[in-house]
Enzyme design. Structure first.
Site, PDB file in Angstrom:
ATOM      1  N   ASP A 127      34.474  37.499  36.373  1.00 26.48           N
ATOM      2  CA  ASP A 127      35.554  38.465  36.198  1.00 26.48           C
ATOM      3  C   ASP A 127      36.601  38.024  35.186  1.00 26.48           C
ATOM      4  OD1 ASP A 127      36.152  36.441  38.113  1.00 26.48           O
ATOM      5  OD2 ASP A 127      37.873  37.586  38.812  1.00 26.48           O
ATOM      6  N   GLU A 132      36.709  36.291  41.187  1.00 28.34           N
ATOM      7  CA  GLU A 132      37.306  35.000  41.550  1.00 28.34           C
ATOM      8  C   GLU A 132      38.824  35.042  41.462  1.00 28.34           C
ATOM      9  OE1 GLU A 132      39.249  31.355  41.342  1.00 28.34           O
ATOM     10  OE2 GLU A 132      39.017  32.548  39.520  1.00 28.34           O
TER      11      GLU A 132
END
Length: 391
Positions: free
Chosen positions: A78, A135
């Site tokens: 991400d 994350e």
């Protein structure tokens, strides 16, 4: 092995920059995960997707007689809600979103591992490649664990890495015990009684004044209640109260937002208790109402000492003298790989990526992953997994 990653370096750089140009926030990594799945399919590597929403787990089984060993390697996918300020030709084309932490590089490194292992299966056991979503504070690691990561794919050990622009490129560090801190969110709501700041301030319960006292008092916890050697951070990062155009109006309320970082669960509990006690005491002193919302967002990332030592030995046996760094300290940054380490032994590794002393830090709008370390990172994870299968 090293020559393999050198040979594929250019194509991996191209992949990394494509991912960088099309960043996606946590649980929205649809294009990124599709790109990864396309490559895995081309390599003939089976995988399951939608674990933890957009997560992927690929399975690579050795061609030698199975020894029952199962090793996991993890990368995050991400990006951050940040407007990129770089001007290179692969800068983010998504407004307000960029890869400012190097997850584009981490994903690329794990793809490189997949490419190597697809062609070199002369090992015993199984290696799982875990492409994790979300994350950056959205709990992707926790979601994958709760969705059955380790029940569906039992692992003996798990390893991950993070590019580290505070360490020279080519250096690698792995710590015993705590590597990254627990990240807690603190929200304090103060309700007093507003009024006229000139005519009747004595009739108010001033939340601005209370905030000032509270902030000062809370910052005495570390060093007076928490021993300096126990390592903790309290940062009160934002405060909102009143209207900047109402210079003579005392408001009713104030809000304070901050974070607490610790390495030890006992210290984490002590910090929470002290903050709540002080807030209750200040509320009683001023006759206000103060509520505390204390949330434990991410647990500390704690390496298994035996696994950390194994990685250090692997580095010394497979990389040039001086590659292993032993001076890097733990960081108060958070990392939700911790959820996986809470379930399975393993270690989190810092991959040096600094080009020079003035490299942009992580989460900077000018940050850009150092493509030069892709071969080092891919080799590191590959030899770690293969050696761990033989342990």
């Amino acid at each position: 092995m090293e020559s393999f990653f050198t040979e594929h370096h250019a194509s991996l750089v191209q992949l990394r920059r494509e991912i960088h140009q099309h960043p996606e926030l946590g649980f929205e990594e649809f294009k990124t995960s599709e790109k990864v799945k396309t490559i895995l399919t081309q390599l003939g590597i089976p995988y399951i997707d939608n674990l933890g929403e957009t997560g992927i787990v690929a399975t690579i089984t050795g061609q030698q007689q199975d020894n029952g060993r199962r090793i996991g390697l993890r990368a995050d996918m991400d990006a951050l809600p940040l407007q990129e300020k770089n001007t290179h030709d692969y800068a983010s084309n998504v407004a307000g979103c960029m890869h400012a932490c190097g997850h584009d590089g981490h994903t690329t490194i794990l793809v490189g591992v997949a490419q190597y292992l697809a062609q070199h299966r002369d090992f015993s056991g199984t290696i799982y490649l875990i492409f994790q979503p979300a994350e950056e504070g959205r709990g992707g690691g926790d979601r994958m664990v709760k969705d059955g990561l380790f029940t569906r794919f039992p692992m003996d050990e798990i390893y991950g890495l993070h590019n580290w622009p505070y360490l020279a490129a080519g250096k690698i560090a792995v710590l015993d015990g705590p590597a990254m801190a627990a990240g807690d969110r603190l929200a304090i709501s103060i309700r007093g009684l507003g009024g006229h700041g000139g005519a009747t301030p004595h009739l108010t319960i001033d939340p601005v004044r209370i905030s000032a006292d509270l902030i000062t008092t809370l910052h005495t916890i570390i060093g007076r209640e928490i021993a300096p050697l126990d390592q903790a951070v309290l940062s009160l990062c934002a405060i909102q109260s009143g209207d900047m155009n109402a210079f003579n109006v005392i408001p009713d309320t104030a809000e304070i937002i901050g974070t607490v970082r610790t390495f030890k669960p006992g210290i984490q509990d002590q910090m929470e208790a002290a903050i709540k006690r002080i807030c209750a005491g200040v509320a009683a002193t001023y006759g206000a109402d103060i509520s505390v919302d204390y949330q434990c967002i991410i647990p500390a990332t704690i390496n298994t000492p035996a696994c950390a030592q194994f990685v250090r030995e692997t580095i010394e046996a497979n990389f040039a003298d001086g590659t292993l760094d032993t001076e890097t300290p733990p960081t108060f940054g958070g990392e939700d790989f911790s959820y996986m380490l809470n379930q399975v032994p393993g270690a989190y590794i810092f991959l040096g990526s600094a080009r020079h002393d003035e490299d942009e830090p992580l989460h900077s709008p000018h940050f850009d992953f150092n493509d030069d370390v892709i071969p080092t990172g891919a080799k590191l994870l590959t030899v770690t997994a293969l050696n761990a299968l033989e342990r």
